[in-house]
Write an enzyme that holds these catalytic residues in place. Structure first.
Site, PDB file in Angstrom:
ATOM      1  N   TYR A   1      72.930  -4.468  50.355  1.00  0.00           N
ATOM      2  CA  TYR A   1      71.973  -4.899  49.257  1.00  0.00           C
ATOM      3  C   TYR A   1      72.225  -6.600  49.230  1.00  0.00           C
ATOM      4  CZ  TYR A   1      71.803  -6.436  44.259  1.00  0.00           C
ATOM      5  OH  TYR A   1      71.119  -6.985  43.271  1.00  0.00           O
TER       6      TYR A   1
ATOM      7  N   LYS B   1      69.318  -9.497  49.449  1.00  0.00           N
ATOM      8  CA  LYS B   1      69.162 -10.612  48.345  1.00  0.00           C
ATOM      9  C   LYS B   1      69.366 -11.950  48.801  1.00  0.00           C
ATOM     10  CE  LYS B   1      68.501  -9.670  44.622  1.00  0.00           C
ATOM     11  NZ  LYS B   1      67.298  -9.423  43.793  1.00  0.00           N
TER      12      LYS B   1
ATOM     13  N   THR C   1      71.372 -12.544  42.892  1.00  0.00           N
ATOM     14  CA  THR C   1      72.603 -12.119  42.394  1.00  0.00           C
ATOM     15  C   THR C   1      73.769 -12.960  42.992  1.00  0.00           C
ATOM     16  OG1 THR C   1      74.196 -10.337  42.607  1.00  0.00           O
ATOM     17  CG2 THR C   1      72.580 -10.315  44.494  1.00  0.00           C
ATOM     18  N   ASP C   2      74.923 -13.205  42.295  1.00  0.00           N
ATOM     19  CA  ASP C   2      76.022 -13.857  42.675  1.00  0.00           C
ATOM     20  C   ASP C   2      76.761 -13.205  44.021  1.00  0.00           C
ATOM     21  OD1 ASP C   2      77.339 -11.849  41.445  1.00  0.00           O
ATOM     22  OD2 ASP C   2      78.999 -12.909  40.490  1.00  0.00           O
ATOM     23  N   GLU C   3      76.277 -11.940  44.118  1.00  0.00           N
ATOM     24  CA  GLU C   3      76.780 -11.327  45.371  1.00  0.00           C
ATOM     25  C   GLU C   3      76.388 -11.709  46.412  1.00  0.00           C
ATOM     26  OE1 GLU C   3      77.187  -6.962  45.217  1.00  0.00           O
ATOM     27  OE2 GLU C   3      76.532  -6.754  43.132  1.00  0.00           O
TER      28      GLU C   3
HETATM   29  N1  LIG Z   1      71.657  -5.093  37.022  1.00  0.00           N
HETATM   30  C1  LIG Z   1      72.699  -6.140  37.330  1.00  0.00           C
HETATM   31  O1  LIG Z   1      73.893  -5.954  37.071  1.00  0.00           O
HETATM   32  C2  LIG Z   1      72.119  -7.176  38.230  1.00  0.00           C
HETATM   33  C3  LIG Z   1      73.377  -7.980  38.699  1.00  0.00           C
HETATM   34  C4  LIG Z   1      72.751  -8.985  39.530  1.00  0.00           C
HETATM   35  C5  LIG Z   1      71.585  -9.196  39.777  1.00  0.00           C
HETATM   36  N2  LIG Z   1      70.410  -8.267  39.571  1.00  0.00           N
HETATM   37  C6  LIG Z   1      69.212  -8.416  40.041  1.00  0.00           C
HETATM   38  O2  LIG Z   1      68.227  -8.462  38.994  1.00  0.00           O
HETATM   39  C7  LIG Z   1      66.972  -7.793  39.151  1.00  0.00           C
HETATM   40  C8  LIG Z   1      66.874  -6.705  38.363  1.00  0.00           C
HETATM   41  O3  LIG Z   1      67.940  -5.707  38.237  1.00  0.00           O
HETATM   42  P1  LIG Z   1      67.983  -4.597  37.564  1.00  0.00           P
HETATM   43  O4  LIG Z   1      69.303  -4.100  37.281  1.00  0.00           O
HETATM   44  O5  LIG Z   1      66.880  -4.519  36.314  1.00  0.00           O
HETATM   45  O6  LIG Z   1      67.473  -3.150  38.284  1.00  0.00           O
HETATM   46  P2  LIG Z   1      66.945  -1.994  38.097  1.00  0.00           P
HETATM   47  O7  LIG Z   1      67.246  -1.095  39.605  1.00  0.00           O
HETATM   48  O8  LIG Z   1      67.243  -1.367  37.064  1.00  0.00           O
HETATM   49  O9  LIG Z   1      65.329  -1.937  38.232  1.00  0.00           O
HETATM   50  C9  LIG Z   1      64.389  -2.310  39.308  1.00  0.00           C
HETATM   51  C10 LIG Z   1      63.062  -2.214  38.906  1.00  0.00           C
HETATM   52  O10 LIG Z   1      62.361  -2.454  40.079  1.00  0.00           O
HETATM   53  C11 LIG Z   1      61.210  -1.407  40.548  1.00  0.00           C
HETATM   54  N3  LIG Z   1      61.029  -1.643  41.928  1.00  0.00           N
HETATM   55  C12 LIG Z   1      61.783  -1.187  43.184  1.00  0.00           C
HETATM   56  N4  LIG Z   1      61.171  -1.334  44.185  1.00  0.00           N
HETATM   57  C13 LIG Z   1      59.851  -1.880  43.893  1.00  0.00           C
HETATM   58  C14 LIG Z   1      58.672  -2.030  44.581  1.00  0.00           C
HETATM   59  N5  LIG Z   1      58.806  -1.846  45.739  1.00  0.00           N
HETATM   60  N6  LIG Z   1      57.593  -2.671  44.007  1.00  0.00           N
HETATM   61  C15 LIG Z   1      57.816  -2.848  42.612  1.00  0.00           C
HETATM   62  N7  LIG Z   1      58.757  -2.114  41.748  1.00  0.00           N
HETATM   63  C16 LIG Z   1      59.935  -1.853  42.476  1.00  0.00           C
HETATM   64  C17 LIG Z   1      61.991  -0.036  39.790  1.00  0.00           C
HETATM   65  O11 LIG Z   1      61.044   0.773  39.763  1.00  0.00           O
HETATM   66  C18 LIG Z   1      62.771  -0.661  38.789  1.00  0.00           C
HETATM   67  O12 LIG Z   1      62.081  -0.433  37.687  1.00  0.00           O
HETATM   68  C19 LIG Z   1      67.324  -7.348  40.623  1.00  0.00           C
HETATM   69  O13 LIG Z   1      66.455  -8.231  41.508  1.00  0.00           O
HETATM   70  C20 LIG Z   1      68.736  -7.146  40.963  1.00  0.00           C
HETATM   71  O14 LIG Z   1      69.157  -7.554  42.228  1.00  0.00           O
HETATM   72  C21 LIG Z   1      70.759  -7.231  38.525  1.00  0.00           C
END
Ligand SMILES: NC(=O)c1ccc[n+]([C@@H]2O[C@H](COP(=O)([O-])OP(=O)(O)OC[C@H]3O[C@@H](n4cnc5c(N)ncnc54)[C@H](O)[C@@H]3O)[C@@H](O)[C@H]2O)c1
Length: 170
Positions: A150, A154, A125-127
């Protein structure tokens, strides 16, 4: 044909990635490993359940033995989305963020190394770079300055010493 291990494929971005990949690379196999936390929604990929070449595994990325068993079946690429991903929750209960985002990622990397997985793509993430002002932009050379549990977890996954092939920042 490649076998892609997707982590967190029941979540928001991971499930969209799986649909995209099935549509554009139907010859590839997909293993979707997800622990189904509050953030995982099986409906996101329900349409794929009966399809040949798609398999769901209910597993925790922090389970090193389980991740080893998965990768010894022959995985070409890992695309790692699984994470604790909600900033507000990280302020109230940061422990799970360290367990999943830091230690879980480390156990995946170790299994991938042991089984000589060709490519490991990690979604970050850019965060990790902190907060932008009114203008400007982050680059991959911007110093890390996470400002929540968080983003700190990351950033902890992002060490150049982890040996990942690619880190994608969203
Ligand atoms: N959504 C955003 O805006 C955003 C922005 C920047 C980065 N990200 C990154 O992108 C990735 C996906 O984000 P997202 O929004 O789809 O997240 P999300 O929270 O919707 O989904 C996360 C998934 O991971 C699973 N999970 C959690 N812990 C687990 C574990 N220990 N073992 C196996 N599965 C596990 C959860 O059940 C869920 O299905 C993440 O790494 C997040 O940090 C997301």
């Amino acid at each position: 044909m490649s076998v892609i291990l997707v982590t967190g494929g029941m979540g928001f971005i991971g499930s969209n990635f799986i649909h995209y990949w099935r549509e554009h690379h139907p010859q590839d196999g997909i293993i979707n490993v997800d622990w189904l936390t509050y953030a995982g929604n099986p409906d996101n990929v329900a349409a794929l359940e009966e399809q040949a070449g798609y398999r769901f595994v209910h597993g925790n990325i922090g389970d090193a033995a389980g991740m080893n068993r998965l990768m010894e079946q022959g995985v070409d690429v890992v695309v790692h989305f699984a994470a604790e991903s909600h900033v507000d929750r990280s302020i109230h209960s940061p422990g799970n963020f360290v367990l999943t985002n830091v230690l879980g990622t480390q156990s995946l990397l170790e299994a991938a190394r042991q089984h000589q997985v060709k490519k490991f793509i990690h979604i970050s993430t850019d965060e990790v770079y902190g907060t932008l002002g009114q203008d400007g932009a982050f680059t991959e050379r911007t110093p890390l300055a996470p400002n929540s549990p968080y983003s700190a977890s990351k950033a902890g996954e992002n060490s150049p010493r982890t040996g990942m092939d690619a880190i994608l920042f969203f």
